[in-house]
Design a protein around this motif. Structure first.
Motif, PDB file in Angstrom:
ATOM      1  N   UNK A  77      33.912  76.176  56.657  1.00  0.00           N
ATOM      2  CA  UNK A  77      32.790  76.849  56.922  1.00  0.00           C
ATOM      3  C   UNK A  77      31.402  76.351  55.872  1.00  0.00           C
ATOM      4  N   UNK A  78      31.755  75.943  54.675  1.00  0.00           N
ATOM      5  CA  UNK A  78      30.831  75.542  53.844  1.00  0.00           C
ATOM      6  C   UNK A  78      30.294  74.257  54.432  1.00  0.00           C
ATOM      7  N   UNK A  79      31.052  73.402  54.838  1.00  0.00           N
ATOM      8  CA  UNK A  79      30.680  72.071  55.394  1.00  0.00           C
ATOM      9  C   UNK A  79      29.747  72.201  56.741  1.00  0.00           C
ATOM     10  N   UNK A  80      29.965  73.125  57.581  1.00  0.00           N
ATOM     11  CA  UNK A  80      29.304  73.239  58.912  1.00  0.00           C
ATOM     12  C   UNK A  80      27.923  74.072  58.469  1.00  0.00           C
ATOM     13  N   UNK A  84      24.240  72.313  59.125  1.00  0.00           N
ATOM     14  CA  UNK A  84      23.372  73.300  60.020  1.00  0.00           C
ATOM     15  C   UNK A  84      21.955  73.305  59.415  1.00  0.00           C
ATOM     16  N   UNK A  85      21.929  73.786  58.228  1.00  0.00           N
ATOM     17  CA  UNK A  85      20.807  73.969  57.394  1.00  0.00           C
ATOM     18  C   UNK A  85      20.079  72.337  57.592  1.00  0.00           C
ATOM     19  N   UNK A  86      20.670  71.355  57.161  1.00  0.00           N
ATOM     20  CA  UNK A  86      20.095  70.062  57.133  1.00  0.00           C
ATOM     21  C   UNK A  86      19.317  69.787  58.709  1.00  0.00           C
ATOM     22  N   UNK A  87      20.306  70.038  59.742  1.00  0.00           N
ATOM     23  CA  UNK A  87      19.799  69.862  61.279  1.00  0.00           C
ATOM     24  C   UNK A  87      18.513  70.636  61.421  1.00  0.00           C
ATOM     25  N   UNK A 158      28.923  79.939  64.012  1.00  0.00           N
ATOM     26  CA  UNK A 158      28.232  78.906  63.426  1.00  0.00           C
ATOM     27  C   UNK A 158      28.278  77.636  64.338  1.00  0.00           C
ATOM     28  N   UNK A 159      29.588  77.324  64.792  1.00  0.00           N
ATOM     29  CA  UNK A 159      29.616  76.261  65.543  1.00  0.00           C
ATOM     30  C   UNK A 159      28.560  76.105  66.927  1.00  0.00           C
ATOM     31  N   UNK A 160      28.656  77.073  67.608  1.00  0.00           N
ATOM     32  CA  UNK A 160      27.674  77.347  68.565  1.00  0.00           C
ATOM     33  C   UNK A 160      26.473  77.247  68.319  1.00  0.00           C
ATOM     34  N   UNK A 161      26.055  77.840  66.965  1.00  0.00           N
ATOM     35  CA  UNK A 161      24.441  77.670  66.516  1.00  0.00           C
ATOM     36  C   UNK A 161      24.334  76.169  66.341  1.00  0.00           C
ATOM     37  N   UNK A 162      25.177  75.472  65.784  1.00  0.00           N
ATOM     38  CA  UNK A 162      25.146  74.140  65.325  1.00  0.00           C
ATOM     39  C   UNK A 162      24.798  73.360  66.540  1.00  0.00           C
ATOM     40  N   UNK A 163      25.697  73.672  67.750  1.00  0.00           N
ATOM     41  CA  UNK A 163      25.812  72.838  68.784  1.00  0.00           C
ATOM     42  C   UNK A 163      24.148  72.801  69.569  1.00  0.00           C
ATOM     43  N   UNK A 164      23.617  74.226  69.548  1.00  0.00           N
ATOM     44  CA  UNK A 164      22.237  74.487  69.890  1.00  0.00           C
ATOM     45  C   UNK A 164      21.393  73.728  69.133  1.00  0.00           C
ATOM     46  N   UNK A 165      21.479  73.743  67.900  1.00  0.00           N
ATOM     47  CA  UNK A 165      20.311  72.588  67.025  1.00  0.00           C
ATOM     48  C   UNK A 165      20.705  71.041  67.399  1.00  0.00           C
TER      49      UNK A 165
END
Length: 318
Positions: A77-80, A84-87, A158-165
Protein backbone atom coordinates in the motif's frame (compact mmCIF):
# COMPACT_ATOMS: atom_id res chain seq x y z
CA UNK A 1 -0.29 -82.18 4.20
CA UNK A 2 -2.20 -82.14 7.53
CA UNK A 3 -1.49 -81.36 11.17
CA UNK A 4 -2.36 -83.87 13.88
CA UNK A 5 -3.41 -82.40 17.20
CA UNK A 6 -3.74 -84.53 20.30
CA UNK A 7 -6.74 -83.56 22.41
CA UNK A 8 -7.31 -84.82 25.91
CA UNK A 9 -10.63 -84.56 27.61
CA UNK A 10 -10.54 -85.08 31.43
CA UNK A 11 -9.05 -88.47 32.38
CA UNK A 12 -11.48 -90.74 30.61
CA UNK A 13 -10.91 -90.27 26.83
CA UNK A 14 -8.66 -88.83 24.17
CA UNK A 15 -9.07 -88.18 20.43
CA UNK A 16 -7.03 -87.05 17.36
CA UNK A 17 -8.04 -83.84 15.35
CA UNK A 18 -6.77 -83.46 11.76
CA UNK A 19 -6.48 -79.82 10.41
CA UNK A 20 -5.48 -79.10 6.80
CA UNK A 21 -2.67 -76.63 5.92
CA UNK A 22 -4.95 -74.45 3.76
CA UNK A 23 -7.28 -73.83 6.63
CA UNK A 24 -4.44 -72.77 8.91
CA UNK A 25 -3.03 -70.29 6.34
CA UNK A 26 -6.42 -68.71 5.70
CA UNK A 27 -7.04 -68.23 9.37
CA UNK A 28 -3.60 -66.67 9.84
CA UNK A 29 -4.12 -64.17 6.98
CA UNK A 30 -7.51 -63.20 8.33
CA UNK A 31 -6.10 -62.44 11.77
CA UNK A 32 -3.17 -60.46 10.30
CA UNK A 33 -5.42 -58.37 8.03
CA UNK A 34 -7.78 -57.58 10.87
CA UNK A 35 -4.89 -56.42 13.04
CA UNK A 36 -3.44 -54.18 10.31
CA UNK A 37 -6.79 -52.63 9.40
CA UNK A 38 -7.64 -51.93 13.01
CA UNK A 39 -4.27 -50.32 13.67
CA UNK A 40 -4.55 -48.12 10.56
CA UNK A 41 -8.00 -46.85 11.48
CA UNK A 42 -6.91 -46.11 15.01
CA UNK A 43 -3.88 -44.13 13.81
CA UNK A 44 -5.97 -42.14 11.30
CA UNK A 45 -8.51 -41.12 13.93
CA UNK A 46 -5.79 -40.11 16.36
CA UNK A 47 -4.04 -37.99 13.70
CA UNK A 48 -7.29 -36.34 12.68
CA UNK A 49 -8.20 -35.45 16.24
CA UNK A 50 -4.76 -34.01 16.93
CA UNK A 51 -4.67 -31.91 13.69
CA UNK A 52 -8.19 -30.48 13.92
CA UNK A 53 -7.51 -27.96 16.70
CA UNK A 54 -4.45 -26.59 14.89
CA UNK A 55 -6.37 -26.08 11.62
CA UNK A 56 -9.29 -24.43 13.36
CA UNK A 57 -6.98 -22.26 15.37
CA UNK A 58 -5.12 -21.17 12.23
CA UNK A 59 -8.33 -20.47 10.35
CA UNK A 60 -9.81 -18.46 13.15
CA UNK A 61 -6.66 -16.47 13.86
CA UNK A 62 -7.10 -12.91 12.47
CA UNK A 63 -4.53 -11.35 10.16
CA UNK A 64 -2.57 -8.76 12.11
CA UNK A 65 -0.05 -6.11 11.11
CA UNK A 66 2.65 -8.02 12.92
CA UNK A 67 2.29 -11.09 10.72
CA UNK A 68 4.42 -11.35 7.55
CA UNK A 69 1.29 -11.17 5.36
CA UNK A 70 0.10 -8.01 7.10
CA UNK A 71 3.48 -6.30 6.84
CA UNK A 72 3.76 -7.19 3.15
CA UNK A 73 0.32 -5.77 2.49
CA UNK A 74 1.08 -2.50 4.25
CA UNK A 75 4.38 -2.18 2.38
CA UNK A 76 2.53 -2.68 -0.88
CA UNK A 77 0.00 0.00 0.00
CA UNK A 78 2.79 2.43 0.88
CA UNK A 79 4.64 1.71 -2.35
CA UNK A 80 1.53 2.23 -4.47
CA UNK A 81 0.64 5.44 -2.62
CA UNK A 82 4.07 6.90 -3.28
CA UNK A 83 3.88 5.95 -6.93
CA UNK A 84 0.42 7.48 -7.22
CA UNK A 85 1.52 10.79 -5.72
CA UNK A 86 4.51 10.94 -8.07
CA UNK A 87 2.41 10.16 -11.13
CA UNK A 88 -0.23 12.73 -10.24
CA UNK A 89 2.36 15.44 -9.71
CA UNK A 90 4.23 14.71 -12.94
CA UNK A 91 1.08 14.36 -15.03
CA UNK A 92 -0.48 17.59 -13.75
CA UNK A 93 2.77 19.52 -14.29
CA UNK A 94 3.09 18.18 -17.83
CA UNK A 95 -0.57 18.90 -18.59
CA UNK A 96 -0.08 22.52 -17.50
CA UNK A 97 3.04 22.91 -19.66
CA UNK A 98 1.35 21.66 -22.82
CA UNK A 99 -1.94 23.41 -22.07
CA UNK A 100 -4.16 20.33 -21.83
CA UNK A 101 -4.94 20.42 -18.12
CA UNK A 102 -8.68 20.43 -18.77
CA UNK A 103 -8.45 17.42 -21.07
CA UNK A 104 -6.23 15.71 -18.50
CA UNK A 105 -8.81 16.17 -15.75
CA UNK A 106 -11.53 14.84 -18.03
CA UNK A 107 -9.36 11.82 -18.86
CA UNK A 108 -8.75 11.05 -15.19
CA UNK A 109 -12.44 11.39 -14.40
CA UNK A 110 -14.29 12.48 -11.31
CA UNK A 111 -13.79 9.12 -9.61
CA UNK A 112 -10.04 9.59 -9.67
CA UNK A 113 -10.30 12.79 -7.65
CA UNK A 114 -10.29 12.48 -3.85
CA UNK A 115 -13.71 13.04 -2.33
CA UNK A 116 -13.76 15.83 0.27
CA UNK A 117 -16.09 15.55 3.19
CA UNK A 118 -17.16 18.06 5.80
CA UNK A 119 -14.34 16.93 8.07
CA UNK A 120 -11.68 17.52 5.44
CA UNK A 121 -13.14 20.54 3.63
CA UNK A 122 -10.97 23.03 5.55
CA UNK A 123 -8.00 20.76 6.19
CA UNK A 124 -7.02 18.57 3.21
CA UNK A 125 -5.76 15.10 4.13
CA UNK A 126 -5.39 11.64 2.64
CA UNK A 127 -3.47 8.38 2.69
CA UNK A 128 -4.25 4.65 2.67
CA UNK A 129 -6.97 3.21 4.89
CA UNK A 130 -5.21 1.44 7.80
CA UNK A 131 -6.65 -0.08 10.98
CA UNK A 132 -6.47 1.80 14.28
CA UNK A 133 -3.78 0.86 16.78
CA UNK A 134 -4.69 -2.45 18.38
CA UNK A 135 -7.16 -3.47 15.68
CA UNK A 136 -6.49 -6.18 13.12
CA UNK A 137 -6.86 -5.94 9.38
CA UNK A 138 -9.56 -8.61 9.47
CA UNK A 139 -11.65 -6.60 11.94
CA UNK A 140 -11.27 -3.50 9.79
CA UNK A 141 -12.42 -5.43 6.72
CA UNK A 142 -15.56 -6.58 8.50
CA UNK A 143 -16.30 -3.10 9.90
CA UNK A 144 -15.88 -1.33 6.54
CA UNK A 145 -17.43 -4.12 4.44
CA UNK A 146 -14.37 -4.00 2.21
CA UNK A 147 -13.39 -6.56 -0.38
CA UNK A 148 -11.47 -9.60 0.77
CA UNK A 149 -8.57 -8.83 -1.56
CA UNK A 150 -7.29 -5.80 0.36
CA UNK A 151 -8.54 -6.37 3.93
CA UNK A 152 -10.10 -2.92 4.00
CA UNK A 153 -6.84 -1.05 3.27
CA UNK A 154 -8.28 0.59 0.16
CA UNK A 155 -5.65 -1.15 -1.93
CA UNK A 156 -8.08 -2.14 -4.69
CA UNK A 157 -9.35 1.43 -5.12
CA UNK A 158 -5.78 2.73 -4.94
CA UNK A 159 -4.76 0.47 -7.78
CA UNK A 160 -7.74 1.55 -9.87
CA UNK A 161 -6.92 5.20 -9.20
CA UNK A 162 -3.32 4.63 -10.23
CA UNK A 163 -4.41 2.92 -13.46
CA UNK A 164 -6.49 5.98 -14.32
CA UNK A 165 -3.52 8.25 -13.63
CA UNK A 166 -1.33 6.07 -15.88
CA UNK A 167 -3.89 6.34 -18.68
CA UNK A 168 -4.14 10.11 -18.26
CA UNK A 169 -0.35 10.45 -18.24
CA UNK A 170 -0.16 8.45 -21.47
CA UNK A 171 -2.80 10.76 -22.96
CA UNK A 172 -0.79 13.87 -22.08
CA UNK A 173 2.36 12.30 -23.47
CA UNK A 174 0.56 11.43 -26.71
CA UNK A 175 -0.75 14.98 -27.08
CA UNK A 176 2.73 16.35 -26.41
CA UNK A 177 4.28 14.08 -29.01
CA UNK A 178 1.70 15.03 -31.61
CA UNK A 179 2.23 18.73 -30.95
CA UNK A 180 5.99 18.33 -31.16
CA UNK A 181 5.64 16.63 -34.52
CA UNK A 182 3.34 19.38 -35.75
CA UNK A 183 5.74 22.04 -34.52
CA UNK A 184 8.68 20.28 -36.17
CA UNK A 185 6.84 20.37 -39.52
CA UNK A 186 5.69 24.00 -39.13
CA UNK A 187 7.93 26.51 -41.02
CA UNK A 188 8.38 28.97 -38.18
CA UNK A 189 12.19 29.06 -38.04
CA UNK A 190 14.34 31.55 -39.91
CA UNK A 191 16.08 29.95 -42.91
CA UNK A 192 19.23 32.04 -42.29
CA UNK A 193 21.13 33.19 -39.24
CA UNK A 194 20.68 36.85 -38.27
CA UNK A 195 17.96 37.38 -40.87
CA UNK A 196 17.51 40.74 -42.58
CA UNK A 197 14.67 41.19 -45.01
CA UNK A 198 15.47 42.89 -48.31
CA UNK A 199 12.24 42.60 -50.27
CA UNK A 200 8.95 41.62 -48.72
CA UNK A 201 5.96 39.63 -49.95
CA UNK A 202 3.56 41.28 -52.43
CA UNK A 203 3.82 43.87 -55.20
CA UNK A 204 7.15 45.60 -55.84
CA UNK A 205 9.20 47.09 -58.63
CA UNK A 206 10.89 44.28 -60.52
CA UNK A 207 14.73 44.67 -60.25
CA UNK A 208 15.17 43.94 -63.96
CA UNK A 209 12.22 45.67 -65.66
CA UNK A 210 11.67 48.35 -63.01
CA UNK A 211 7.94 47.79 -63.41
CA UNK A 212 5.38 46.76 -60.82
CA UNK A 213 5.39 42.97 -60.32
CA UNK A 214 4.37 40.44 -57.76
CA UNK A 215 6.98 39.09 -55.37
CA UNK A 216 6.00 35.61 -54.10
CA UNK A 217 8.39 35.37 -51.18
CA UNK A 218 10.86 37.16 -48.92
CA UNK A 219 14.47 38.01 -49.81
CA UNK A 220 17.20 37.62 -47.21
CA UNK A 221 20.43 39.39 -48.34
CA UNK A 222 23.60 37.66 -47.08
CA UNK A 223 27.17 37.03 -48.19
CA UNK A 224 27.75 34.27 -50.70
CA UNK A 225 28.30 30.93 -48.96
CA UNK A 226 26.13 31.75 -45.93
CA UNK A 227 24.39 28.56 -44.79
CA UNK A 228 20.70 28.11 -45.58
CA UNK A 229 18.80 25.95 -43.09
CA UNK A 230 15.42 24.21 -43.27
CA UNK A 231 12.63 26.26 -41.73
CA UNK A 232 10.93 23.00 -40.66
CA UNK A 233 11.34 19.27 -40.95
CA UNK A 234 10.10 17.42 -44.00
CA UNK A 235 11.04 15.60 -47.20
CA UNK A 236 12.94 17.24 -50.07
CA UNK A 237 10.70 16.97 -53.11
CA UNK A 238 12.89 18.97 -55.51
CA UNK A 239 16.58 19.88 -55.56
CA UNK A 240 18.05 21.25 -58.78
CA UNK A 241 18.39 24.13 -61.18
CA UNK A 242 15.56 26.38 -62.43
CA UNK A 243 15.89 29.23 -64.92
CA UNK A 244 14.20 31.78 -62.67
CA UNK A 245 15.07 30.39 -59.23
CA UNK A 246 18.57 29.18 -60.02
CA UNK A 247 19.69 26.34 -57.72
CA UNK A 248 16.69 25.76 -55.50
CA UNK A 249 15.25 23.32 -52.99
CA UNK A 250 11.60 22.54 -52.18
CA UNK A 251 10.69 20.79 -48.92
CA UNK A 252 7.30 19.18 -48.36
CA UNK A 253 6.21 19.50 -44.72
CA UNK A 254 2.88 17.74 -45.07
CA UNK A 255 -0.63 19.12 -44.62
CA UNK A 256 -0.25 21.06 -47.88
CA UNK A 257 2.77 23.11 -46.69
CA UNK A 258 5.85 23.53 -48.90
CA UNK A 259 8.87 25.84 -48.49
CA UNK A 260 11.14 26.92 -51.35
CA UNK A 261 14.75 28.14 -51.10
CA UNK A 262 16.10 29.79 -54.26
CA UNK A 263 19.24 31.36 -55.85
CA UNK A 264 21.67 29.07 -53.95
CA UNK A 265 25.29 28.67 -54.91
CA UNK A 266 25.43 25.05 -53.74
CA UNK A 267 22.88 22.41 -52.74
CA UNK A 268 23.65 20.15 -49.75
CA UNK A 269 20.67 17.75 -49.98
CA UNK A 270 19.01 15.74 -52.72
CA UNK A 271 15.41 14.98 -53.66
CA UNK A 272 13.85 12.29 -51.46
CA UNK A 273 15.95 13.04 -48.38
CA UNK A 274 14.39 13.72 -44.98
CA UNK A 275 15.59 16.90 -43.31
CA UNK A 276 15.23 18.14 -39.76
CA UNK A 277 14.46 21.69 -38.63
CA UNK A 278 17.52 23.99 -38.83
CA UNK A 279 19.48 21.42 -40.87
CA UNK A 280 21.84 22.92 -43.45
CA UNK A 281 20.42 22.35 -46.92
CA UNK A 282 22.26 24.86 -49.19
CA UNK A 283 24.56 27.90 -49.40
CA UNK A 284 23.48 31.39 -50.41
CA UNK A 285 24.39 32.50 -53.92
CA UNK A 286 23.09 34.52 -56.86
CA UNK A 287 22.07 31.97 -59.44
CA UNK A 288 19.06 32.28 -61.73
CA UNK A 289 17.20 35.57 -62.06
CA UNK A 290 19.08 37.40 -59.32
CA UNK A 291 20.94 40.70 -58.95
CA UNK A 292 23.12 39.63 -56.01
CA UNK A 293 23.70 37.02 -53.29
CA UNK A 294 20.55 36.45 -51.27
CA UNK A 295 18.00 33.81 -50.35
CA UNK A 296 14.55 33.96 -51.90
CA UNK A 297 12.29 32.13 -49.44
CA UNK A 298 8.70 31.10 -50.22
CA UNK A 299 5.90 29.38 -48.32
CA UNK A 300 3.29 27.60 -50.44
CA UNK A 301 0.07 26.40 -48.85
CA UNK A 302 -2.22 24.12 -50.81
CA UNK A 303 -0.64 25.36 -54.03
CA UNK A 304 -1.00 29.08 -53.24
CA UNK A 305 1.73 31.54 -52.25
CA UNK A 306 1.34 32.97 -48.74
CA UNK A 307 3.31 35.59 -46.86
CA UNK A 308 6.16 33.79 -45.05
CA UNK A 309 5.97 36.34 -42.23
CA UNK A 310 2.70 34.71 -41.16
CA UNK A 311 4.80 31.66 -40.23
CA UNK A 312 8.22 33.03 -39.33
CA UNK A 313 9.01 34.45 -35.91
CA UNK A 314 11.28 37.21 -37.11
CA UNK A 315 12.57 40.13 -35.05
CA UNK A 316 14.61 41.83 -37.74
CA UNK A 317 13.27 44.87 -39.52
CA UNK A 318 13.16 45.54 -43.27
Amino acid sequence: MAFVILSTGGLTQSRLLTVRTRTVLLASFAVLFAALFGGGMLGYRMAQESAAPAVNEEASAPLTLGQPEGRALIERVGELTGRLIRLESEAVALAKRVGVLKEFEEQVGAQAKPQRTADTAESPSGGPLLPPVGETLSALAVRTSAHDDDFGTGLAELERHMDRIDEAFAFVEQVTTERNLQNMAFPSRSPVLEPRIGSGFGNRLDPFTRKLARHTGIDFPAPKGTPIVASAGGRVRRAGYNRDYGYMIEIDHGNGLVTRYAHSSKLLVRAGELVMPQQRIALIGSTGRSTGPHLHFEVIRNGAYVDPRHYLALTASN
